[in-house]
Design an enzyme around this catalytic site. Structure first.
Site, PDB file in Angstrom:
ATOM      1  N   ARG A  94      42.488  -0.606  44.273  1.00 25.02           N
ATOM      2  CA  ARG A  94      42.012  -0.763  42.874  1.00 25.02           C
ATOM      3  C   ARG A  94      42.775  -1.845  42.105  1.00 25.02           C
ATOM      4  NH1 ARG A  94      38.761   1.137  45.472  1.00 25.02           N
ATOM      5  NH2 ARG A  94      37.996   3.270  45.400  1.00 25.02           N
ATOM      6  N   SER A 101      35.697   8.330  37.729  1.00 24.50           N
ATOM      7  CA  SER A 101      37.052   8.875  37.871  1.00 24.50           C
ATOM      8  C   SER A 101      37.967   8.285  36.813  1.00 24.50           C
ATOM      9  CB  SER A 101      37.617   8.525  39.246  1.00 24.50           C
ATOM     10  OG  SER A 101      36.839   9.149  40.230  1.00 24.50           O
ATOM     11  N   GLU A 115      42.725   4.917  35.952  1.00 25.06           N
ATOM     12  CA  GLU A 115      41.900   3.828  36.482  1.00 25.06           C
ATOM     13  C   GLU A 115      41.117   3.211  35.314  1.00 25.06           C
ATOM     14  OE1 GLU A 115      39.677   5.086  39.907  1.00 25.06           O
ATOM     15  OE2 GLU A 115      38.127   3.590  39.585  1.00 25.06           O
TER      16      GLU A 115
END
Ligand SMILES: Cc1cc2nc3c(=O)[nH]c(=O)nc-3n(C[C@H](O)[C@H](O)[C@H](O)COP(=O)(O)OP(=O)(O)OC[C@H]3O[C@@H](n4cnc5c(N)ncnc54)[C@H](O)[C@@H]3O)c2cc1C
EC number: 1.3.1.98
Length: 327
Positions: free
Chosen positions: A179, A229, A304
């Site tokens: 990520r 998420s 995130e």
């Protein structure tokens, strides 16, 4: 509200050939959470020329700005953004598949692109079929699913710097990791991405995509707006703690609610907007979850999802509520 000098600059900017413009555009319409006040000016370029003109003009007028895709990973503040929000989405989404190579503008909607790559008999990107954002956002975040990331299939990224100059990055210089990519926080806008896939059987590829979508539909909440998420999985601690959803669930935090923001019963790593959630509701819930998980397990969750401050700067959402008691 922008100052009168900024307002004048915004008006001058909007007269140039930079694409579709809209003043005081509600950002809740450009975030999957459905949260966010107005942007002083929203611009949606439709060509590379318009994008370059826009970037040079932003520099010339010294206007605060940020680039967004589909807003599927962004929490805008209730007061919105003082400056310019540049959206690279549907208006900037042409692509071409030739042999095993795909050349795409960054605004293309990922599920649409991946479906057509599969139909063309190219394999490797099926994992991204259910990710509801643009290719630019996916590449910047090295997003993916099933523990994969788009970066593996990137050949080249064509980005524009703040002076309006095109810079090319090959896969190695993008430094993709979980990520993350070197393209983040670099003041660049991704304009075009070249991908390369392997050949495969279109029938099998499409079946795999259907299976992935079916499994996501079962797992993820769909009734209320959300940004997927919220917390990052931590590959280093995965074996000990499991994914964030499992940790949060073990701490008994499902259905925890602040204002209209709630951890849904269906998946503990999501925060849903039950109707009128504010950015403060979401940030308070992020803070409460982090503190509770830390107190019970010693594990510190990071986000995130990115929070967009009123000045247009972005930070991972947990950094906007980082006053935890870590003792
Ligand atoms: C229901 C749901 C499920 C999700 N599932 C997943 C999943 O399985 N895996 C996953 O990785 N993510 C998932 N996400 C999160 C999100 O979809 C991805 O992060 C997506 O790639 C973000 O793309 P976007 O276009 O919406 O980017 P945005 O949210 O608009 O922006 C994200 C970041 O990218 C930057 N950005 C966007 N476009 C550009 C550009 N052209 N140039 C420079 N910077 C740019 C923005 O400034 C911002 O920092 C999910 C989200 C939702 C709502």
């Amino acid at each position: 509200m922008a100052t009168s000098t900024m307002r004048d600059s915004l008006k001058q900017l909007a007269r140039r050939s930079i694409g579709e413009t809209s003043f005081d555009a509600p950002l809740r319409n450009h975030s999957w959470w459905g949260i966010g006040g107005p942007a002083d000016l929203l611009v949606q370029p439709t060509s590379l020329e318009q994008l370059c003109t826009l970037i040079k003009s932003l520099h010339e007028f010294q206007l605060p700005h940020l680039f967004i895709g589909d807003g599927s990973n962004l929490l805008f503040d209730d007061v919105g953004v003082r400056g310019v929000v540049v959206k690279l989405g549907r208006n900037f989404s042409s692509y071409e598949i030739s042999g095993r190579k795909i050349t795409a503008q960054s605004g293309v909607f990922v599920p649409r692109l991946i479906r057509n790559i599969g139909r063309a008999g190219l394999t490797g990107l099926e994992h991204a079929i259910g990710i509801p954002g643009t290719l630019g956002g996916l590449v910047l975040m090295n997003g993916g699913s099933l523990r994969q990331g788009i970066g593996t299939h990137v050949q080249q990224v064509h980005a524009i710097n703040s002076m309006g100059e095109m810079i090319r990055f090959d896969r190695d210089s993008c430094q993709f990791s979980y990520r993350k990519s070197a393209l983040q926080n670099a003041g660049l806008v991704i304009a075009r991405v070249d991908l390369q896939c392997s050949t495969g059987d279109p029938v099998r590829i499409q079946q795999r995509m259907r299976d992935i979508l079916r499994s996501r539909r079962k797992k993820f909440p769909r009734r209320h707006p959300n940004c997927g998420s919220v917390f990052l999985s931590d590959p280093k601690n995965y074996d000990q703690f499991g994914p964030p959803g499992a940790i949060i669930e073990r701490c008994g935090l499902k259905t925890l609610r602040i204002g209209d923001a709630m951890i849904p019963q269906q998946h503990a790593n999501f925060i849903v907007n039950l109707g009128r959630a504010s950015s403060a509701d979401v940030l308070s819930l992020v803070r409460t979850v982090r503190q509770d998980v830390f107190d019970k397990t010693g594990f510190l969750l990071n986000c995130e999802v990115r929070y967009v401050q009123p000045d247009g700067q972005q930070v991972p959402a947990h950094e906007a509520c980082d006053d935890l008691q870590l003792t």
